[in-house]
Design a protein around this motif. Structure first.
Motif: not given
Length: 53
Positions: A47-51
């Motif tokens: 998934g997308a990385m944590d902001p």
């Protein structure tokens, strides 16, 4: 890798490569072993990385 290292690697997978005299023989043994594996497992979903805060 050296021949002895390849033989040890093959041994770790339960393959007998101790009587093989060339690296090419051991590599072919490993290639054949991995070609027979059932590769139906789905790849991992990343998934997308944590902001960044």
């Amino acid at each position: 890798m050296r021949l002895t290292e390849l033989q040890a690697l093959a041994g770790a997978y339960g393959l007998n490569a101790q009587n093989m005299r060339t690296k090419a023989e051991v590599i072919k043994l490993l290639d054949d072993y991995f070609a027979e594996e059932d590769d139906t497992e789905a790849p991992p979903a990343f998934g997308a990385m944590d902001p960044v805060e």
